[in-house]
Write an enzyme that holds these catalytic residues in place. Structure first.
Site, short mmCIF file in Angstrom:
data_model
loop_
_atom_site.label_atom_id
_atom_site.label_comp_id
_atom_site.label_asym_id
_atom_site.label_seq_id
_atom_site.Cartn_x
_atom_site.Cartn_y
_atom_site.Cartn_z
CE LYS A 111 -4.12 -1.64 0.07
NZ LYS A 111 -5.09 -1.49 -1.07
CE LYS A 194 -5.33 -10.32 -5.05
NZ LYS A 194 -5.24 -9.28 -3.89
CE LYS A 197 -12.45 -6.20 -4.60
NZ LYS A 197 -13.56 -6.48 -3.42
P1 TYM Z 1 -10.38 -8.68 -0.57
O1 TYM Z 1 -11.94 -7.85 -0.47
O2 TYM Z 1 -9.27 -8.27 -1.32
O3 TYM Z 1 -10.87 -10.12 -1.17
C1 TYM Z 1 -11.98 -10.91 -0.81
C2 TYM Z 1 -11.46 -12.34 -0.66
O4 TYM Z 1 -11.27 -12.73 -2.01
C3 TYM Z 1 -10.10 -13.41 -2.15
N1 TYM Z 1 -9.46 -12.97 -3.45
C4 TYM Z 1 -8.72 -13.84 -4.24
N2 TYM Z 1 -8.75 -15.18 -4.10
C5 TYM Z 1 -7.97 -15.86 -5.28
N3 TYM Z 1 -7.50 -15.09 -6.15
C6 TYM Z 1 -7.51 -13.85 -6.25
N4 TYM Z 1 -7.07 -13.18 -7.54
C7 TYM Z 1 -8.17 -13.18 -5.08
N5 TYM Z 1 -8.46 -11.76 -5.15
C8 TYM Z 1 -8.97 -11.71 -3.86
C9 TYM Z 1 -9.23 -12.78 -1.16
O5 TYM Z 1 -8.29 -13.55 -0.68
C10 TYM Z 1 -10.22 -12.57 0.05
O6 TYM Z 1 -10.59 -14.18 0.65
N6 TYM Z 1 -8.90 -8.06 4.05
C11 TYM Z 1 -9.74 -8.77 3.25
C12 TYM Z 1 -11.19 -8.66 3.82
C13 TYM Z 1 -11.40 -8.98 5.36
C14 TYM Z 1 -11.32 -10.28 5.74
C15 TYM Z 1 -11.84 -10.22 7.22
C16 TYM Z 1 -11.16 -11.78 5.27
C17 TYM Z 1 -11.47 -8.22 6.23
N7 TYM Z 1 -11.53 -9.01 7.30
C18 TYM Z 1 -11.78 -11.10 7.98
C19 TYM Z 1 -11.51 -12.73 6.04
C20 TYM Z 1 -11.74 -12.50 7.39
C21 TYM Z 1 -9.63 -8.36 1.87
O7 TYM Z 1 -9.34 -7.14 1.39
O8 TYM Z 1 -10.07 -9.04 0.76
#
Ligand code: TYM
Length: 331
Positions: A111, A194, A197
């Site tokens: 970040k 990867k 978004k």
């Molecule tokens: P976020 O919003 O970036 O992504 C949500 C979930 O999608 C998975 N993900 C992927 N898995 C495989 N390949 C990819 N290219 C890919 N892009 C995203 C992420 O691994 C995630 O599981 N910090 C977290 C949100 C969060 C959270 C939590 C998750 C906040 N508190 C507690 C689990 C438990 C996040 O930014 O995910």
């Protein structure tokens, strides 16, 4: 019965990475385990969305979670900011989270690189808030993609540290979960490893994308200019395409193109055409559900209210216990 918790940040429409990493196979757990699925909208504030965008994105993720098969009666589907107990646990955990370990976190360093003008304290303590999300329901299993592995390790650290400090075994150790298999990492279409978004135009396929948009993005995906050169390793963009195909297409299709790759007769245009059609076949029922649920405001508000009630019941119990363990007492 185990407790399972899965979260997605509300920063826009869900893409195939989110779906495969955090939803797809886990939906079936909702009838056998205590499952929580939630929308991390506090987390999305690190990038300062406008009030309109904030609300739109939360609503969109709610719609897409439901379209993907979450049953709000069986599981608890809620919005993070509807459960203010999370912020109290976050504050309490912050007291035992050290600057050094937060600064070393890979996502924080990333970040800093990506948004050097907005390195706020919320970014630094992002893993603490995430640990609070997980610990507030005393979750055991956390379905996530590979990118969240380190955050899970930190959640375990904070939970274990609390237990040690107060000589209790209150928090179980939460683990990143994928049915005993490797965690998933869906690649992007721009040659990057990867799908995400914030990776830029053309990288991600969204569940709500129209067929024409999907064809356009896939056909533009980065590949090699010619067929494989015998003896040389597969390039990253081509490996990405195969990995995406493995997630979406049938084994026969993957074998067919792998065979052509190995014989150096592959035409990436043909492979991409096939991949685009397979993605469209896969996302079309989801897109139709998204449109249907999106039109039903009453249903959405009912779901959100029910989710908030169920989540708060569990969260307030944890916060009360934690306050007592720490030593807050009434007079
Ligand atoms: P976020 O919003 O970036 O992504 C949500 C979930 O999608 C998975 N993900 C992927 N898995 C495989 N390949 C990819 N290219 C890919 N892009 C995203 C992420 O691994 C995630 O599981 N910090 C977290 C949100 C969060 C959270 C939590 C998750 C906040 N508190 C507690 C689990 C438990 C996040 O930014 O995910």
């Amino acid at each position: 019965m185990e407790t399972v918790l899965s979260g997605i940040r509300s920063t826009g429409n869900l893409h195939l990475g989110n779906y495969f990493g955090a939803i797809r196979n886990f939906v079936k757990m909702q009838y056998e385990h205590r499952c929580y699925f939630f929308i991390a909208d506090y987390h999305s504030l690190t990038t300062h969305p406008t009030p309109g965008d904030l609300h739109r994105n939360v609503r969109q993720v709610l719609v897409e979670y439901l379209a993907a098969g979450i049953d709000p009666e069986a599981a608890t589907l809620y919005i993070q900011s509807d459960v203010p107990e999370v912020t109290e646990l976050y504050l309490l955990l912050n007291m035992n989270a050290y600057m050094g370990e937060l600064e070393r976190c890979t996502s924080f360093k990333e970040k800093i690189r990506k948004q050097p003008d907005n390195i706020n304290a919320g970014l630094l303590t992002y893993p603490v808030l995430m640990a609070a999300d997980i610990l507030i329901h005393r979750a055991h299993k956390v379905p996530v993609g590979k990118d969240q592995e380190q955050h899970l390790e930190m959640a375990r650290t904070f939970g274990n540290r609390f237990n040690r400090l107060y000589q209790t075994d209150y928090f179980p150790e939460p683990y990143a979960y994928n049915f005993g298999a490797e965690l998933v990492k869906i690649p992007g279409l721009d040659g990057g490893t990867k799908m995400g978004k914030s990776e830029g135009e053309g990288n991600a396929i969204f569940l709500a994308d129209e067929p024409a948009a999907i064809r356009k993005k896939v056909m533009r995906a980065v590949t090699d200019s010619g067929p494989a050169i015998p003896g040389e390793a597969m390039s990253q963009p081509v490996e990405n395409l195969f990995n995406l195909m493995r997630a979406i297409s049938s084994n026969d299709t993957v074998d067919h193109f792998m065979d052509a790759y190995n014989k150096a007769t592959i035409r990436y245009g043909d492979m991409k055409k096939q991949l685009a059609e397979d993605i469209i076949a896969f996302t079309t029922p989801l897109r139709e559900k998204i449109l249907e649920i999106d039109a039903d405001n009453d249903y959405l508000s009912k779901v959100a209210k029910m989710g908030a009630e169920k989540a708060r019941e569990s969260a307030s119990k944890t916060v009360n216990d934690v306050r007592r363990i720490i030593g807050f007492r009434g007079f």
